[in-house]
Design a protein around this motif. Structure first.
Motif, mmCIF file in Angstrom:
data_model
loop_
_atom_site.group_PDB
_atom_site.id
_atom_site.type_symbol
_atom_site.label_atom_id
_atom_site.label_comp_id
_atom_site.label_asym_id
_atom_site.label_seq_id
_atom_site.Cartn_x
_atom_site.Cartn_y
_atom_site.Cartn_z
ATOM 1 N N GLU A 29 -50.454 23.953 16.707
ATOM 2 C CA GLU A 29 -50.347 22.551 16.813
ATOM 3 C C GLU A 29 -49.287 22.154 17.846
ATOM 4 O OE1 GLU A 29 -48.795 21.909 12.813
ATOM 5 O OE2 GLU A 29 -50.727 21.498 11.793
ATOM 6 N N PHE A 30 -48.283 22.918 18.101
ATOM 7 C CA PHE A 30 -47.489 22.657 19.104
ATOM 8 C C PHE A 30 -48.153 22.626 20.308
ATOM 9 C CE2 PHE A 30 -43.901 23.757 22.155
ATOM 10 C CZ PHE A 30 -42.886 22.846 21.778
ATOM 11 N N ASP A 31 -48.879 23.797 20.783
ATOM 12 C CA ASP A 31 -49.658 23.770 22.026
ATOM 13 C C ASP A 31 -50.752 22.628 22.083
ATOM 14 O OD1 ASP A 31 -51.129 25.198 24.103
ATOM 15 O OD2 ASP A 31 -52.577 25.640 22.659
ATOM 16 N N GLU A 32 -51.309 22.146 20.987
ATOM 17 C CA GLU A 32 -52.139 21.353 21.002
ATOM 18 C C GLU A 32 -51.559 19.977 21.401
ATOM 19 O OE1 GLU A 32 -55.878 19.445 21.006
ATOM 20 O OE2 GLU A 32 -55.274 21.521 20.844
ATOM 21 N N ALA A 33 -50.210 19.542 21.010
ATOM 22 C CA ALA A 33 -49.643 18.455 21.384
ATOM 23 C C ALA A 33 -49.350 18.369 22.779
ATOM 24 C CB ALA A 33 -48.286 18.325 20.636
ATOM 25 N N PHE A 34 -48.976 19.522 23.560
ATOM 26 C CA PHE A 34 -48.798 19.493 24.958
ATOM 27 C C PHE A 34 -50.030 19.466 25.851
ATOM 28 C CE2 PHE A 34 -44.373 20.482 23.384
ATOM 29 C CZ PHE A 34 -43.610 19.390 24.013
ATOM 30 N N ARG A 35 -51.100 19.918 24.977
ATOM 31 C CA ARG A 35 -52.393 19.920 26.007
ATOM 32 C C ARG A 35 -52.883 18.442 25.971
ATOM 33 N NH1 ARG A 35 -56.431 24.414 25.867
ATOM 34 N NH2 ARG A 35 -55.442 26.060 24.921
ATOM 35 N N TYR A 69 -39.570 16.814 36.393
ATOM 36 C CA TYR A 69 -39.711 17.748 37.422
ATOM 37 C C TYR A 69 -39.842 19.290 36.968
ATOM 38 C CZ TYR A 69 -37.253 13.906 39.801
ATOM 39 O OH TYR A 69 -37.074 12.636 40.307
ATOM 40 N N ASP A 70 -39.225 19.678 35.812
ATOM 41 C CA ASP A 70 -38.803 20.942 35.639
ATOM 42 C C ASP A 70 -39.744 21.578 34.320
ATOM 43 O OD1 ASP A 70 -37.884 23.584 36.194
ATOM 44 O OD2 ASP A 70 -35.834 22.376 36.438
ATOM 45 N N GLY A 71 -38.958 22.059 33.398
ATOM 46 C CA GLY A 71 -39.427 22.520 32.203
ATOM 47 C C GLY A 71 -39.448 21.600 31.050
ATOM 48 N N PHE A 72 -38.803 21.911 29.981
ATOM 49 C CA PHE A 72 -38.799 20.994 28.830
ATOM 50 C C PHE A 72 -37.470 20.111 29.180
ATOM 51 C CE2 PHE A 72 -40.636 24.418 26.128
ATOM 52 C CZ PHE A 72 -41.763 23.823 25.606
ATOM 53 N N LEU A 100 -43.039 21.593 36.580
ATOM 54 C CA LEU A 100 -43.078 22.843 36.890
ATOM 55 C C LEU A 100 -43.715 23.606 35.770
ATOM 56 C CD1 LEU A 100 -41.703 24.973 39.054
ATOM 57 C CD2 LEU A 100 -40.156 25.144 37.281
ATOM 58 N N LEU A 101 -43.423 23.082 34.523
ATOM 59 C CA LEU A 101 -44.031 23.995 33.247
ATOM 60 C C LEU A 101 -45.456 23.808 33.026
ATOM 61 C CD1 LEU A 101 -43.576 25.696 31.001
ATOM 62 C CD2 LEU A 101 -42.573 23.703 29.493
ATOM 63 N N ALA A 102 -46.082 22.617 33.529
ATOM 64 C CA ALA A 102 -47.472 22.231 33.625
ATOM 65 C C ALA A 102 -48.006 23.192 34.784
ATOM 66 C CB ALA A 102 -47.710 20.800 33.897
ATOM 67 N N ARG A 103 -47.184 23.183 35.852
ATOM 68 C CA ARG A 103 -47.941 24.408 36.850
ATOM 69 C C ARG A 103 -47.843 25.768 36.610
ATOM 70 N NH1 ARG A 103 -46.624 23.399 42.861
ATOM 71 N NH2 ARG A 103 -47.470 25.260 43.882
ATOM 72 N N TRP A 104 -46.714 26.102 35.732
ATOM 73 C CA TRP A 104 -46.563 27.595 34.925
ATOM 74 C C TRP A 104 -48.052 27.788 34.024
ATOM 75 C CZ3 TRP A 104 -41.101 29.028 33.493
ATOM 76 C CH2 TRP A 104 -40.848 30.370 33.896
ATOM 77 N N THR A 105 -48.457 26.808 33.320
ATOM 78 C CA THR A 105 -49.442 26.915 32.374
ATOM 79 C C THR A 105 -50.869 26.766 33.104
ATOM 80 O OG1 THR A 105 -49.394 24.648 31.784
ATOM 81 C CG2 THR A 105 -47.731 26.324 30.586
ATOM 82 N N ASN A 106 -50.906 26.425 34.341
ATOM 83 C CA ASN A 106 -52.127 26.006 34.979
ATOM 84 C C ASN A 106 -52.705 24.798 34.464
ATOM 85 O OD1 ASN A 106 -53.684 27.048 37.199
ATOM 86 N ND2 ASN A 106 -55.194 27.758 35.508
ATOM 87 N N ASN A 107 -51.811 23.991 34.154
ATOM 88 C CA ASN A 107 -52.209 22.361 33.675
ATOM 89 C C ASN A 107 -53.018 22.508 32.124
ATOM 90 O OD1 ASN A 107 -51.205 20.877 35.569
ATOM 91 N ND2 ASN A 107 -53.372 20.726 36.858
ATOM 92 N N ARG A 108 -52.447 23.787 31.520
ATOM 93 C CA ARG A 108 -53.010 23.704 30.189
ATOM 94 C C ARG A 108 -52.214 22.702 29.373
ATOM 95 N NH1 ARG A 108 -53.089 29.398 26.376
ATOM 96 N NH2 ARG A 108 -52.346 28.068 24.395
ATOM 97 N N TRP A 109 -50.962 22.581 29.682
ATOM 98 C CA TRP A 109 -49.861 21.582 29.207
ATOM 99 C C TRP A 109 -49.794 20.625 30.183
ATOM 100 C CZ3 TRP A 109 -45.304 24.646 26.345
ATOM 101 C CH2 TRP A 109 -46.022 25.210 25.178
#
Length: 388
Positions: A60-66, A254-257, A306-315
């Motif tokens: 569910e956490f994954d889905e929210a950030f997707r 810009y960055d992570g959370f 940055l976190l979106a980039r790390w996840t390849n835009n999954r998040w």
């Protein structure tokens, strides 16, 4: 996921309310009218769930950030006590009411330390600057600068790299410095909770992020929005296309959370802007901007580029902005304070597609590798108008 005094792994639950939504294309071009609450995560259940519950919550956490790219969390006090929040808000508000000379004693370079009103245009980081500078002044306390001697962010003993900085050593800053130190420590513990949850949500091994977050790049930003009533040239925002001035223009972080504390933890609510949002507006996946209600006892969490980039835009790094209060409202007569803890990996971390987010074989990733420090520095410089 436990606090520094507990090691038991938790689970979390998530609930979402999406009512009163106008999805029309015509509405998307106007100022938002209907507030919509993003998913809520209850950290009180961190210590209780079985393996199946933890797996479901991670999904569910994954889905929210997707999708939305924002959540709120409640019952976070095991890591960041309300007393630490209240003390920081009290002393920060008093500090910003000091004279200009006192605040300028904490100025460093226009990016860290004190930054005055009119110096930032955060929408410029998206390539579409607002027509007027942001209506905010800030004190930015960094964990990026290696000349601070580095710092240790282990959950049991996080250090504070700016605690003895000369630019924050003035007597009038003593109480603020002490309160910010306590807040920093609690928010750093909470950062580790979020990163361990991210590992589960993204299907990564336990501890995957820890090497990059033992000495992370973080920034505690104390953002002070002066009252707008009676000020010439201040009008309701208009999506950045006209003459309206924003407290913070449309941007992604810009960055992570990002861990955002938006209001008082006790006493009457100060979210009297008509939507109970304190001005925060989020661009939802349908392209409509909607106020995000601020509920006492909750922190707002979103992710940066940055976190979106790390996840390849999954998040999703979601655009958001802070609108001025409506003319004539009670909120227009009051200042506001947001406490923002930006988190991310050590600046030397090479950020490239996580193994669990790789595209199908033979397809390229969305981004080239980049160091966290280079990415964040370019965004900060864009916000304050630094050019090569």
């Amino acid at each position: 996921f436990g606090s520094s005094s507990e090691s038991q792994s938790p689970s979390i639950t998530i609930a979402m309310a999406c009512t009163g939504v106008d999805d029309s294309a015509e509405q998307s071009a106007k100022r938002p009218k209907a507030a919509v609450k993003v998913p809520v995560i209850d950290l009180a259940k961190l210590r209780d769930g079985d393996a199946a519950t933890k797996a479901r919550v991670a999904h569910e956490f994954d889905e929210a950030f997707r999708t939305v790219g924002f959540v709120t969390i409640c019952n976070y006090q095991a890591w960041l006590p309300d007393a630490a929040i209240a003390a920081l808000r009290e002393h920060t508000t008093a500090w910003f009411k000091l004279g200009t000379a006192a605040k300028l004693s904490a100025r460093v370079d226009g990016m860290i330390g004190y930054v005055g009103e009119g110096e930032e245009n955060v929408a410029a980081t998206t390539g579409a600057p607002s027509t007027k500078p942001d209506l905010v002044e800030s004190l930015n306390l960094p964990g990026y600068q290696e000349d601070c001697g580095g710092w240790n962010a282990t959950p049991k003993a996080p250090e504070v790299p700016w605690e003895r900085a000369q630019w924050l050593a003035a007597p009038q800053s003593a109480e603020l410095r002490a309160a910010a130190t306590e807040y920093w420590r609690g928010a750093t513990e909470l950062m580790h909770v979020l990163m361990r949850l991210a590992e589960a949500a993204l299907g990564l091994p336990d501890g995957y992020f820890m090497p990059s977050y033992a000495k992370p790049g973080t920034l505690l930003r104390l953002a002070y929005y002066p009252a707008t009533a009676g000020r010439g040239g201040v009008d309701d925002g208009d999506d950045g296309a006209g003459d309206g001035a924003w407290r913070s223009g449309a941007h992604t972080d810009y960055d992570g959370f990002t861990i955002l504390q938006r209001g008082d933890v006790a006493g009457p609510s100060d979210m009297c802007d008509g939507a109970g949002s304190g001005g925060l507006e989020i661009e939802w996946p349908d392209g409509v901007w909607r106020p995000q209600p601020a509920t006492r006892g909750e922190l707002t969490i979103n992710i940066g580029d940055l976190l979106a980039r790390w996840t390849n835009n999954r998040w999703k790094a979601t655009k958001h902005r802070v609108a001025p209060p409506p003319k004539g409202s009670a909120a227009a007569k009051r200042d506001r304070l947001s406490v923002v803890y930006f988190t991310g990996p050590h600046p030397d971390t090479v950020v490239q597609c996580l193994p669990s987010c790789a595209p199908p074989l033979g397809q390229p990733t969305a981004f080239e590798p980049i160091t966290a420090g280079a990415h964040v520095q370019s965004k900060i410089e864009a916000a304050v108008g630094v050019t090569a």
